[in-house]
Design an enzyme around this catalytic site. Structure first.
Site, PDB file in Angstrom:
ATOM      1  N   ASP A   1      38.820  37.559  10.158  1.00 52.39           N
ATOM      2  CA  ASP A   1      38.328  38.506   9.157  1.00 52.39           C
ATOM      3  C   ASP A   1      38.440  37.872   7.781  1.00 52.39           C
ATOM      4  O   ASP A   1      39.338  37.057   7.540  1.00 52.39           O
ATOM      5  CB  ASP A   1      39.110  39.820   9.192  1.00 52.39           C
ATOM      6  CG  ASP A   1      38.347  40.907   8.459  1.00 52.39           C
ATOM      7  OD1 ASP A   1      37.484  41.549   9.072  1.00 52.39           O
ATOM      8  OD2 ASP A   1      38.586  41.087   7.241  1.00 52.39           O
TER       9      ASP A   1
ATOM     10  N   ARG B   1      33.012  45.571  18.328  1.00 53.55           N
ATOM     11  CA  ARG B   1      33.211  46.809  19.096  1.00 53.55           C
ATOM     12  C   ARG B   1      32.021  47.302  19.896  1.00 53.55           C
ATOM     13  O   ARG B   1      32.183  48.124  20.777  1.00 53.55           O
ATOM     14  CB  ARG B   1      33.688  47.925  18.152  1.00 53.55           C
ATOM     15  CG  ARG B   1      35.131  47.740  17.717  1.00 53.55           C
ATOM     16  CD  ARG B   1      35.435  48.559  16.511  1.00 53.55           C
ATOM     17  NE  ARG B   1      34.593  48.110  15.415  1.00 53.55           N
ATOM     18  CZ  ARG B   1      34.608  48.643  14.199  1.00 53.55           C
ATOM     19  NH1 ARG B   1      35.402  49.647  13.941  1.00 53.55           N
ATOM     20  NH2 ARG B   1      33.829  48.174  13.250  1.00 53.55           N
TER      21      ARG B   1
ATOM     22  N   ARG C   1      40.591  44.518  23.051  1.00 48.48           N
ATOM     23  CA  ARG C   1      41.202  45.285  21.957  1.00 48.48           C
ATOM     24  C   ARG C   1      42.050  46.462  22.438  1.00 48.48           C
ATOM     25  O   ARG C   1      42.907  46.946  21.693  1.00 48.48           O
ATOM     26  CB  ARG C   1      40.094  45.806  21.022  1.00 48.48           C
ATOM     27  CG  ARG C   1      39.826  44.953  19.821  1.00 48.48           C
ATOM     28  CD  ARG C   1      40.874  45.121  18.730  1.00 48.48           C
ATOM     29  NE  ARG C   1      40.555  46.216  17.819  1.00 48.48           N
ATOM     30  CZ  ARG C   1      41.325  47.254  17.600  1.00 48.48           C
ATOM     31  NH1 ARG C   1      42.463  47.373  18.246  1.00 48.48           N
ATOM     32  NH2 ARG C   1      40.981  48.184  16.745  1.00 48.48           N
TER      33      ARG C   1
ATOM     34  N   ARG D   1      28.781  39.658  12.780  1.00 42.46           N
ATOM     35  CA  ARG D   1      29.656  40.530  13.575  1.00 42.46           C
ATOM     36  C   ARG D   1      29.250  40.574  15.057  1.00 42.46           C
ATOM     37  O   ARG D   1      29.353  41.620  15.703  1.00 42.46           O
ATOM     38  CB  ARG D   1      29.676  41.960  13.019  1.00 42.46           C
ATOM     39  CG  ARG D   1      30.227  42.089  11.614  1.00 42.46           C
ATOM     40  CD  ARG D   1      31.750  42.078  11.640  1.00 42.46           C
ATOM     41  NE  ARG D   1      32.297  42.421  10.360  1.00 42.46           N
ATOM     42  CZ  ARG D   1      32.826  43.602  10.065  1.00 42.46           C
ATOM     43  NH1 ARG D   1      32.885  44.552  10.954  1.00 42.46           N
ATOM     44  NH2 ARG D   1      33.312  43.814   8.873  1.00 42.46           N
TER      45      ARG D   1
ATOM     46  N   TYR E   1      38.282  43.696  -2.865  1.00 42.46           N
ATOM     47  CA  TYR E   1      39.295  44.276  -1.957  1.00 42.46           C
ATOM     48  C   TYR E   1      40.677  44.233  -2.588  1.00 42.46           C
ATOM     49  O   TYR E   1      41.467  45.168  -2.468  1.00 42.46           O
ATOM     50  CB  TYR E   1      39.289  43.550  -0.605  1.00 42.46           C
ATOM     51  CG  TYR E   1      38.125  43.987   0.250  1.00 42.46           C
ATOM     52  CD1 TYR E   1      38.148  45.201   0.938  1.00 42.46           C
ATOM     53  CD2 TYR E   1      36.978  43.212   0.356  1.00 42.46           C
ATOM     54  CE1 TYR E   1      37.067  45.615   1.698  1.00 42.46           C
ATOM     55  CE2 TYR E   1      35.891  43.617   1.114  1.00 42.46           C
ATOM     56  CZ  TYR E   1      35.940  44.828   1.780  1.00 42.46           C
ATOM     57  OH  TYR E   1      34.866  45.243   2.519  1.00 42.46           O
TER      58      TYR E   1
HETATM   59  O1  CP3 Z   1      30.897  38.010  12.762  1.00 41.95           O
HETATM   60  C1  CP3 Z   1      31.774  37.937  13.661  1.00 41.95           C
HETATM   61  O2  CP3 Z   1      31.584  38.314  14.831  1.00 41.95           O
HETATM   62  C2  CP3 Z   1      33.077  37.280  13.298  1.00 41.95           C
HETATM   63  C3  CP3 Z   1      34.160  38.150  12.934  1.00 41.95           C
HETATM   64  C4  CP3 Z   1      34.146  38.915  11.615  1.00 41.95           C
HETATM   65  C5  CP3 Z   1      34.827  40.151  11.461  1.00 41.95           C
HETATM   66  N1  CP3 Z   1      34.764  40.503  10.146  1.00 41.95           N
HETATM   67  C6  CP3 Z   1      35.496  40.884  12.528  1.00 41.95           C
HETATM   68  C7  CP3 Z   1      35.888  42.294  12.335  1.00 41.95           C
HETATM   69  C8  CP3 Z   1      33.620  38.563  10.374  1.00 41.95           C
HETATM   70  C9  CP3 Z   1      32.766  37.361   9.981  1.00 41.95           C
HETATM   71  C10 CP3 Z   1      34.031  39.583   9.458  1.00 41.95           C
HETATM   72  C11 CP3 Z   1      33.708  39.549   8.014  1.00 41.95           C
HETATM   73  C12 CP3 Z   1      34.077  40.675   7.167  1.00 41.95           C
HETATM   74  N2  CP3 Z   1      35.191  41.457   7.230  1.00 41.95           N
HETATM   75  C13 CP3 Z   1      33.340  41.076   6.026  1.00 41.95           C
HETATM   76  C14 CP3 Z   1      32.086  40.406   5.514  1.00 41.95           C
HETATM   77  C15 CP3 Z   1      30.889  40.799   6.288  1.00 41.95           C
HETATM   78  C16 CP3 Z   1      30.507  42.244   6.181  1.00 41.95           C
HETATM   79  O3  CP3 Z   1      30.555  42.907   7.221  1.00 41.95           O
HETATM   80  O4  CP3 Z   1      30.161  42.686   5.087  1.00 41.95           O
HETATM   81  C17 CP3 Z   1      34.009  42.163   5.449  1.00 41.95           C
HETATM   82  C18 CP3 Z   1      33.581  42.943   4.215  1.00 41.95           C
HETATM   83  C19 CP3 Z   1      35.190  42.388   6.195  1.00 41.95           C
HETATM   84  C20 CP3 Z   1      36.243  43.390   5.942  1.00 41.95           C
HETATM   85  C21 CP3 Z   1      36.407  44.336   7.046  1.00 41.95           C
HETATM   86  N3  CP3 Z   1      36.893  44.016   8.300  1.00 41.95           N
HETATM   87  C22 CP3 Z   1      36.146  45.725   7.029  1.00 41.95           C
HETATM   88  C23 CP3 Z   1      35.593  46.497   5.837  1.00 41.95           C
HETATM   89  C24 CP3 Z   1      36.480  46.216   8.290  1.00 41.95           C
HETATM   90  C25 CP3 Z   1      36.495  47.655   8.705  1.00 41.95           C
HETATM   91  C26 CP3 Z   1      35.155  48.152   9.013  1.00 41.95           C
HETATM   92  C27 CP3 Z   1      34.824  47.809  10.427  1.00 41.95           C
HETATM   93  O5  CP3 Z   1      33.735  47.278  10.660  1.00 41.95           O
HETATM   94  O6  CP3 Z   1      35.672  48.115  11.262  1.00 41.95           O
HETATM   95  C28 CP3 Z   1      36.915  45.117   9.090  1.00 41.95           C
HETATM   96  C29 CP3 Z   1      37.347  45.147  10.503  1.00 41.95           C
HETATM   97  C30 CP3 Z   1      36.719  44.185  11.474  1.00 41.95           C
HETATM   98  N4  CP3 Z   1      36.380  42.888  11.205  1.00 41.95           N
HETATM   99  C31 CP3 Z   1      36.426  44.449  12.844  1.00 41.95           C
HETATM  100  C32 CP3 Z   1      35.924  43.257  13.387  1.00 41.95           C
HETATM  101  C33 CP3 Z   1      35.511  42.999  14.806  1.00 41.95           C
HETATM  102  C34 CP3 Z   1      36.694  45.733  13.573  1.00 41.95           C
HETATM  103  C35 CP3 Z   1      38.120  45.735  13.968  1.00 41.95           C
HETATM  104  C36 CP3 Z   1      38.394  46.480  15.252  1.00 41.95           C
HETATM  105  O7  CP3 Z   1      38.273  45.884  16.321  1.00 41.95           O
HETATM  106  O8  CP3 Z   1      38.801  47.631  15.134  1.00 41.95           O
END
Ligand code: CP3
Length: 343
Positions: free
Chosen positions: A72, A27, A36, A23, A149
Protein backbone atom coordinates in the site's frame (compact mmCIF):
# COMPACT_ATOMS: atom_id res chain seq x y z
CA UNK A 1 8.84 -13.81 -20.49
CA UNK A 2 5.96 -11.80 -21.95
CA UNK A 3 7.62 -8.39 -22.25
CA UNK A 4 4.83 -6.67 -24.22
CA UNK A 5 4.15 -4.34 -21.28
CA UNK A 6 7.79 -3.20 -21.00
CA UNK A 7 8.05 -2.70 -24.76
CA UNK A 8 4.90 -0.55 -24.73
CA UNK A 9 6.33 1.52 -21.83
CA UNK A 10 9.40 2.23 -23.96
CA UNK A 11 7.26 3.10 -26.98
CA UNK A 12 8.55 0.10 -28.94
CA UNK A 13 6.53 -1.88 -31.43
CA UNK A 14 4.24 -4.50 -29.86
CA UNK A 15 2.06 -7.29 -31.24
CA UNK A 16 -0.93 -6.22 -29.15
CA UNK A 17 -1.85 -3.60 -26.56
CA UNK A 18 -0.84 -4.88 -23.11
CA UNK A 19 -3.22 -4.56 -20.15
CA UNK A 20 -3.10 -4.59 -16.36
CA UNK A 21 -5.44 -3.07 -13.76
CA UNK A 22 -4.84 -0.75 -10.86
CA UNK A 23 -5.76 -2.63 -7.67
CA UNK A 24 -5.86 -5.88 -9.64
CA UNK A 25 -5.12 -7.84 -6.46
CA UNK A 26 -7.93 -7.17 -4.05
CA UNK A 27 -11.31 -7.71 -2.58
CA UNK A 28 -13.24 -8.34 -5.81
CA UNK A 29 -11.34 -11.67 -6.05
CA UNK A 30 -12.70 -14.52 -3.88
CA UNK A 31 -9.15 -15.92 -3.86
CA UNK A 32 -7.92 -12.69 -2.20
CA UNK A 33 -10.79 -12.74 0.29
CA UNK A 34 -9.85 -16.31 1.23
CA UNK A 35 -6.32 -15.15 2.19
CA UNK A 36 -7.64 -12.01 3.94
CA UNK A 37 -10.10 -14.06 6.02
CA UNK A 38 -7.21 -15.14 8.24
CA UNK A 39 -5.04 -12.03 8.32
CA UNK A 40 -5.52 -8.26 8.58
CA UNK A 41 -4.47 -6.04 5.67
CA UNK A 42 -1.31 -4.51 7.20
CA UNK A 43 -0.02 -7.88 8.41
CA UNK A 44 -0.65 -9.27 4.91
CA UNK A 45 1.43 -6.45 3.38
CA UNK A 46 4.28 -7.34 5.75
CA UNK A 47 4.23 -11.08 5.01
CA UNK A 48 6.35 -11.61 1.85
CA UNK A 49 5.10 -15.12 1.13
CA UNK A 50 1.42 -14.17 1.31
CA UNK A 51 1.92 -10.75 -0.33
CA UNK A 52 3.62 -12.55 -3.23
CA UNK A 53 0.77 -15.06 -3.38
CA UNK A 54 -1.92 -12.38 -3.72
CA UNK A 55 0.21 -10.46 -6.26
CA UNK A 56 0.21 -13.56 -8.47
CA UNK A 57 -3.54 -14.23 -8.22
CA UNK A 58 -4.66 -11.75 -10.92
CA UNK A 59 -1.78 -12.77 -13.22
CA UNK A 60 -3.08 -16.32 -13.29
CA UNK A 61 -6.82 -15.58 -13.04
CA UNK A 62 -7.08 -12.62 -15.43
CA UNK A 63 -4.18 -13.20 -17.82
CA UNK A 64 -2.90 -9.61 -17.47
CA UNK A 65 0.44 -8.53 -18.98
CA UNK A 66 2.03 -7.20 -15.77
CA UNK A 67 2.00 -7.91 -12.05
CA UNK A 68 1.95 -5.11 -9.46
CA UNK A 69 3.53 -5.62 -6.07
CA UNK A 70 0.94 -6.14 -3.33
CA UNK A 71 1.43 -3.44 -0.72
CA UNK A 72 0.00 0.00 0.00
CA UNK A 73 1.20 3.55 -0.63
CA UNK A 74 0.90 4.30 3.10
CA UNK A 75 3.25 1.50 4.26
CA UNK A 76 6.43 3.69 4.29
CA UNK A 77 4.72 6.26 6.52
CA UNK A 78 5.07 3.89 9.49
CA UNK A 79 8.89 3.88 9.51
CA UNK A 80 8.73 7.65 8.94
CA UNK A 81 7.26 7.76 12.44
CA UNK A 82 3.49 7.75 11.95
CA UNK A 83 0.95 5.34 13.44
CA UNK A 84 -1.09 3.72 10.67
CA UNK A 85 -4.28 1.71 10.96
CA UNK A 86 -6.77 0.45 8.39
CA UNK A 87 -10.30 0.51 9.78
CA UNK A 88 -12.98 -1.49 7.97
CA UNK A 89 -15.41 1.38 7.42
CA UNK A 90 -13.15 4.44 7.44
CA UNK A 91 -10.14 3.18 5.48
CA UNK A 92 -6.67 4.38 6.51
CA UNK A 93 -6.23 6.40 9.71
CA UNK A 94 -3.01 8.17 10.67
CA UNK A 95 -3.18 9.37 14.25
CA UNK A 96 -1.37 12.60 15.10
CA UNK A 97 -1.53 14.29 11.69
CA UNK A 98 1.45 16.38 10.55
CA UNK A 99 0.46 20.06 10.79
CA UNK A 100 3.51 21.92 12.13
CA UNK A 101 7.22 22.39 11.52
CA UNK A 102 8.10 20.36 14.62
CA UNK A 103 5.98 17.47 13.29
CA UNK A 104 7.83 17.60 9.96
CA UNK A 105 11.17 17.81 11.82
CA UNK A 106 10.35 14.56 13.62
CA UNK A 107 9.72 12.60 10.41
CA UNK A 108 12.45 10.09 9.69
CA UNK A 109 13.68 9.18 6.21
CA UNK A 110 13.63 5.41 6.49
CA UNK A 111 16.47 3.09 5.60
CA UNK A 112 14.59 0.95 3.10
CA UNK A 113 16.64 -2.27 3.56
CA UNK A 114 16.37 -2.00 7.35
CA UNK A 115 12.88 -0.61 7.83
CA UNK A 116 10.92 -2.07 4.90
CA UNK A 117 12.72 -5.39 4.28
CA UNK A 118 9.44 -7.23 3.67
CA UNK A 119 8.72 -5.13 0.56
CA UNK A 120 12.09 -5.99 -0.98
CA UNK A 121 11.75 -9.64 0.00
CA UNK A 122 8.29 -9.80 -1.64
CA UNK A 123 9.83 -8.39 -4.85
CA UNK A 124 12.64 -10.98 -4.77
CA UNK A 125 10.17 -13.86 -4.33
CA UNK A 126 8.00 -12.45 -7.13
CA UNK A 127 10.81 -12.13 -9.64
CA UNK A 128 11.52 -15.85 -9.23
CA UNK A 129 7.84 -16.78 -9.50
CA UNK A 130 7.29 -14.51 -12.50
CA UNK A 131 10.39 -15.61 -14.42
CA UNK A 132 8.46 -17.10 -17.35
CA UNK A 133 5.37 -14.98 -16.94
CA UNK A 134 5.12 -11.18 -16.89
CA UNK A 135 7.11 -8.16 -15.61
CA UNK A 136 6.74 -6.84 -12.08
CA UNK A 137 5.73 -3.24 -11.34
CA UNK A 138 6.86 -1.61 -8.09
CA UNK A 139 5.16 1.52 -6.78
CA UNK A 140 5.04 4.39 -4.35
CA UNK A 141 2.62 7.14 -3.50
CA UNK A 142 3.71 10.47 -5.02
CA UNK A 143 4.78 13.04 -2.39
CA UNK A 144 1.67 15.23 -2.61
CA UNK A 145 -0.75 12.31 -2.23
CA UNK A 146 1.26 11.01 0.74
CA UNK A 147 1.31 14.53 2.23
CA UNK A 148 -2.50 14.72 2.08
CA UNK A 149 -2.83 11.51 4.15
CA UNK A 150 -0.23 12.76 6.63
CA UNK A 151 -1.82 16.20 7.03
CA UNK A 152 -5.50 15.14 6.96
CA UNK A 153 -4.88 12.00 9.06
CA UNK A 154 -6.78 9.92 6.50
CA UNK A 155 -9.03 10.42 3.49
CA UNK A 156 -10.72 13.79 3.05
CA UNK A 157 -13.50 15.52 1.12
CA UNK A 158 -12.11 19.02 0.51
CA UNK A 159 -8.52 18.70 1.79
CA UNK A 160 -8.83 21.90 3.82
CA UNK A 161 -6.03 21.01 6.27
CA UNK A 162 -3.68 20.26 3.37
CA UNK A 163 -4.49 23.46 1.50
CA UNK A 164 -4.35 25.58 4.66
CA UNK A 165 -0.92 24.17 5.42
CA UNK A 166 0.18 24.75 1.83
CA UNK A 167 -1.12 28.34 1.69
CA UNK A 168 -0.35 29.52 5.23
CA UNK A 169 2.89 27.68 5.79
CA UNK A 170 4.30 27.19 2.33
CA UNK A 171 7.95 26.91 3.39
CA UNK A 172 7.21 24.13 5.85
CA UNK A 173 4.90 22.46 3.31
CA UNK A 174 7.78 22.41 0.80
CA UNK A 175 10.06 21.04 3.53
CA UNK A 176 7.58 18.17 4.01
CA UNK A 177 7.41 17.60 0.23
CA UNK A 178 11.20 17.49 0.13
CA UNK A 179 11.40 14.90 2.89
CA UNK A 180 8.73 12.81 1.20
CA UNK A 181 10.49 13.10 -2.16
CA UNK A 182 13.76 11.83 -0.66
CA UNK A 183 11.87 8.89 0.82
CA UNK A 184 10.07 8.13 -2.48
CA UNK A 185 13.30 8.19 -4.51
CA UNK A 186 15.10 5.92 -2.01
CA UNK A 187 12.09 3.60 -1.80
CA UNK A 188 11.65 3.18 -5.54
CA UNK A 189 15.41 2.83 -6.16
CA UNK A 190 15.48 0.03 -3.57
CA UNK A 191 12.48 -1.64 -5.25
CA UNK A 192 14.24 -1.44 -8.63
CA UNK A 193 17.46 -2.90 -7.16
CA UNK A 194 15.41 -5.74 -5.63
CA UNK A 195 13.95 -6.51 -9.08
CA UNK A 196 11.02 -4.20 -9.95
CA UNK A 197 11.05 -3.83 -13.77
CA UNK A 198 8.94 -0.65 -13.90
CA UNK A 199 7.67 1.67 -11.19
CA UNK A 200 4.46 3.64 -10.84
CA UNK A 201 3.99 6.82 -8.84
CA UNK A 202 0.38 7.17 -7.65
CA UNK A 203 -0.77 10.80 -7.42
CA UNK A 204 -4.36 10.07 -6.46
CA UNK A 205 -5.09 13.54 -5.07
CA UNK A 206 -3.00 15.92 -7.23
CA UNK A 207 -6.15 16.61 -9.28
CA UNK A 208 -7.65 18.62 -6.40
CA UNK A 209 -5.15 21.41 -7.09
CA UNK A 210 -5.43 24.36 -9.44
CA UNK A 211 -2.87 24.31 -12.26
CA UNK A 212 -0.88 27.09 -10.60
CA UNK A 213 -0.71 25.32 -7.25
CA UNK A 214 0.21 22.04 -8.93
CA UNK A 215 2.98 23.88 -10.79
CA UNK A 216 4.27 25.53 -7.61
CA UNK A 217 3.90 22.86 -4.97
CA UNK A 218 3.97 19.50 -6.76
CA UNK A 219 5.63 19.54 -10.18
CA UNK A 220 9.20 20.45 -9.10
CA UNK A 221 9.27 17.54 -6.63
CA UNK A 222 7.81 14.96 -9.02
CA UNK A 223 10.11 16.14 -11.79
CA UNK A 224 13.15 15.64 -9.58
CA UNK A 225 12.04 12.16 -8.44
CA UNK A 226 11.49 11.11 -12.06
CA UNK A 227 14.83 12.56 -13.22
CA UNK A 228 16.64 10.70 -10.39
CA UNK A 229 14.82 7.44 -11.10
CA UNK A 230 15.55 7.60 -14.83
CA UNK A 231 19.18 6.84 -13.91
CA UNK A 232 17.99 3.42 -12.71
CA UNK A 233 17.00 2.53 -16.27
CA UNK A 234 13.44 1.25 -15.79
CA UNK A 235 10.24 2.95 -17.04
CA UNK A 236 8.58 5.39 -14.64
CA UNK A 237 4.79 5.61 -14.88
CA UNK A 238 3.15 8.68 -13.34
CA UNK A 239 -0.56 8.22 -12.62
CA UNK A 240 -2.48 11.40 -11.81
CA UNK A 241 -6.12 10.93 -10.92
CA UNK A 242 -8.49 13.66 -12.16
CA UNK A 243 -5.71 14.97 -14.40
CA UNK A 244 -7.77 16.81 -17.04
CA UNK A 245 -7.34 20.31 -15.61
CA UNK A 246 -3.60 20.00 -15.00
CA UNK A 247 -2.51 17.72 -17.82
CA UNK A 248 -0.29 20.34 -19.48
CA UNK A 249 1.61 20.68 -16.22
CA UNK A 250 1.72 16.92 -15.61
CA UNK A 251 3.35 16.52 -19.02
CA UNK A 252 6.31 18.56 -17.76
CA UNK A 253 7.14 15.83 -15.22
CA UNK A 254 8.90 13.96 -18.07
CA UNK A 255 7.49 10.61 -16.99
CA UNK A 256 8.07 7.72 -19.40
CA UNK A 257 4.39 6.78 -19.20
CA UNK A 258 1.41 8.99 -18.25
CA UNK A 259 -1.37 7.18 -16.39
CA UNK A 260 -4.69 8.95 -16.89
CA UNK A 261 -8.14 8.66 -15.32
CA UNK A 262 -11.40 8.23 -17.28
CA UNK A 263 -12.78 11.77 -16.94
CA UNK A 264 -10.75 12.86 -19.95
CA UNK A 265 -11.11 11.36 -23.44
CA UNK A 266 -7.89 9.42 -24.06
CA UNK A 267 -7.64 10.90 -27.57
CA UNK A 268 -7.70 14.43 -26.11
CA UNK A 269 -5.16 13.44 -23.44
CA UNK A 270 -2.80 12.16 -26.15
CA UNK A 271 -3.18 15.42 -28.09
CA UNK A 272 -2.22 17.38 -24.97
CA UNK A 273 0.65 15.09 -23.95
CA UNK A 274 1.89 14.92 -27.53
CA UNK A 275 2.18 12.02 -29.94
CA UNK A 276 5.64 11.17 -28.61
CA UNK A 277 4.14 10.28 -25.23
CA UNK A 278 3.20 6.86 -23.92
CA UNK A 279 -0.15 6.70 -22.15
CA UNK A 280 -1.81 4.26 -19.77
CA UNK A 281 -5.52 4.00 -19.16
CA UNK A 282 -8.35 4.81 -19.03
CA UNK A 283 -11.57 2.78 -18.76
CA UNK A 284 -14.05 3.97 -16.11
CA UNK A 285 -13.90 1.24 -13.40
CA UNK A 286 -17.75 1.28 -13.42
CA UNK A 287 -17.74 0.30 -17.13
CA UNK A 288 -16.99 -3.21 -15.83
CA UNK A 289 -20.67 -3.33 -14.84
CA UNK A 290 -21.85 -2.82 -18.46
CA UNK A 291 -23.25 -5.69 -20.55
CA UNK A 292 -20.50 -7.41 -22.53
CA UNK A 293 -21.27 -5.82 -25.93
CA UNK A 294 -21.29 -2.30 -24.47
CA UNK A 295 -18.10 -2.96 -22.52
CA UNK A 296 -16.43 -4.17 -25.72
CA UNK A 297 -17.46 -0.97 -27.53
CA UNK A 298 -15.73 1.12 -24.87
CA UNK A 299 -12.64 -1.08 -24.92
CA UNK A 300 -12.44 -0.72 -28.71
CA UNK A 301 -12.88 3.07 -28.52
CA UNK A 302 -9.97 3.39 -26.05
CA UNK A 303 -7.78 1.00 -28.07
CA UNK A 304 -8.50 2.87 -31.29
CA UNK A 305 -7.68 6.26 -29.75
CA UNK A 306 -4.62 4.75 -28.00
CA UNK A 307 -3.19 4.04 -31.45
CA UNK A 308 -2.53 7.76 -31.88
CA UNK A 309 0.11 7.72 -29.12
CA UNK A 310 3.66 6.39 -29.39
CA UNK A 311 2.65 3.66 -26.96
CA UNK A 312 -0.48 2.64 -25.07
CA UNK A 313 -0.97 0.38 -22.08
CA UNK A 314 -4.59 -0.43 -21.39
CA UNK A 315 -5.73 0.04 -17.77
CA UNK A 316 -8.65 1.35 -15.77
CA UNK A 317 -8.81 5.06 -15.02
CA UNK A 318 -8.54 4.27 -11.29
CA UNK A 319 -8.60 1.20 -9.04
CA UNK A 320 -11.05 -1.64 -9.61
CA UNK A 321 -14.05 -1.56 -7.24
CA UNK A 322 -14.52 -4.39 -4.71
CA UNK A 323 -18.04 -5.11 -6.05
CA UNK A 324 -16.80 -5.92 -9.58
CA UNK A 325 -17.65 -9.44 -10.84
CA UNK A 326 -14.33 -11.18 -11.71
CA UNK A 327 -15.88 -12.70 -14.88
CA UNK A 328 -16.43 -9.18 -16.26
CA UNK A 329 -12.78 -8.36 -15.63
CA UNK A 330 -11.70 -11.53 -17.45
CA UNK A 331 -13.96 -10.54 -20.37
CA UNK A 332 -12.39 -7.06 -20.44
CA UNK A 333 -8.83 -8.45 -20.53
CA UNK A 334 -9.86 -10.85 -23.32
CA UNK A 335 -11.43 -7.99 -25.27
CA UNK A 336 -8.22 -5.92 -25.01
CA UNK A 337 -6.15 -8.88 -26.22
CA UNK A 338 -8.57 -9.63 -29.10
CA UNK A 339 -9.25 -6.12 -30.36
CA UNK A 340 -5.80 -4.76 -29.50
CA UNK A 341 -3.93 -6.99 -31.97
CA UNK A 342 -1.77 -4.92 -34.29
CA UNK A 343 -1.80 -7.16 -37.34
O1 CP3 B 1 -2.85 -2.39 -7.39
C1 CP3 B 1 -2.65 -3.42 -6.70
O2 CP3 B 1 -3.28 -4.48 -6.84
C2 CP3 B 1 -1.52 -3.37 -5.71
C3 CP3 B 1 -1.86 -3.07 -4.35
C4 CP3 B 1 -2.32 -1.67 -3.94
C5 CP3 B 1 -3.18 -1.45 -2.84
N1 CP3 B 1 -3.27 -0.11 -2.63
C6 CP3 B 1 -3.82 -2.50 -2.05
C7 CP3 B 1 -4.94 -2.18 -1.14
C8 CP3 B 1 -1.95 -0.42 -4.44
C9 CP3 B 1 -1.07 -0.07 -5.64
C10 CP3 B 1 -2.56 0.55 -3.59
C11 CP3 B 1 -2.37 2.01 -3.75
C12 CP3 B 1 -3.11 2.94 -2.91
N2 CP3 B 1 -3.44 2.81 -1.59
C13 CP3 B 1 -3.52 4.23 -3.32
C14 CP3 B 1 -3.25 4.83 -4.68
C15 CP3 B 1 -4.18 4.33 -5.71
C16 CP3 B 1 -5.62 4.70 -5.51
O3 CP3 B 1 -6.41 3.77 -5.32
O4 CP3 B 1 -5.94 5.88 -5.56
C17 CP3 B 1 -4.17 4.84 -2.24
C18 CP3 B 1 -4.80 6.22 -2.22
C19 CP3 B 1 -4.10 3.95 -1.14
C20 CP3 B 1 -4.60 4.17 0.23
C21 CP3 B 1 -5.62 3.19 0.63
N3 CP3 B 1 -5.39 1.85 0.83
C22 CP3 B 1 -6.98 3.45 0.91
C23 CP3 B 1 -7.65 4.81 0.81
C24 CP3 B 1 -7.55 2.23 1.28
C25 CP3 B 1 -8.94 2.03 1.79
C26 CP3 B 1 -9.93 2.01 0.71
C27 CP3 B 1 -10.00 0.64 0.14
O5 CP3 B 1 -9.94 0.51 -1.09
O6 CP3 B 1 -10.14 -0.27 0.95
C28 CP3 B 1 -6.54 1.23 1.19
C29 CP3 B 1 -6.69 -0.22 1.46
C30 CP3 B 1 -6.21 -1.20 0.42
N4 CP3 B 1 -5.09 -1.07 -0.35
C31 CP3 B 1 -6.82 -2.46 0.12
C32 CP3 B 1 -6.01 -3.07 -0.85
C33 CP3 B 1 -6.19 -4.43 -1.46
C34 CP3 B 1 -8.04 -3.03 0.77
C35 CP3 B 1 -7.61 -3.65 2.05
C36 CP3 B 1 -8.44 -4.84 2.46
O7 CP3 B 1 -8.14 -5.95 2.02
O8 CP3 B 1 -9.33 -4.63 3.28
Amino acid sequence: MNDTFLKACRGEEVEYTPVWLMRQAGRYLPEYQAVRANIDFLTLCKNPKLAAEVTLQPVDILGVDAAILFSDILIPLEPMGMRLEFLDKEGPVLSEPVRSKSAVDKLIIPDIEEDLPFVLETIRILRKELEHKVPLIGFSGAPFTLATYMIEGGTSKNFLHTKKFMFQNSTVFRYLMEKLSDMVTAYLSAQIKAGAQAVQLFDTWAGILSPQDYRKFVLPFVKKIIADLKKEGVPVIYFVNDCAGIIKEVKKSNADVFGIDWRIDIGDAIKKIGKKGVVQGNLDPCALFLPKDKLEERVKDILWKGETARGHIFNLGHGILPQTPPENVIAMVEAVHTFGKKT
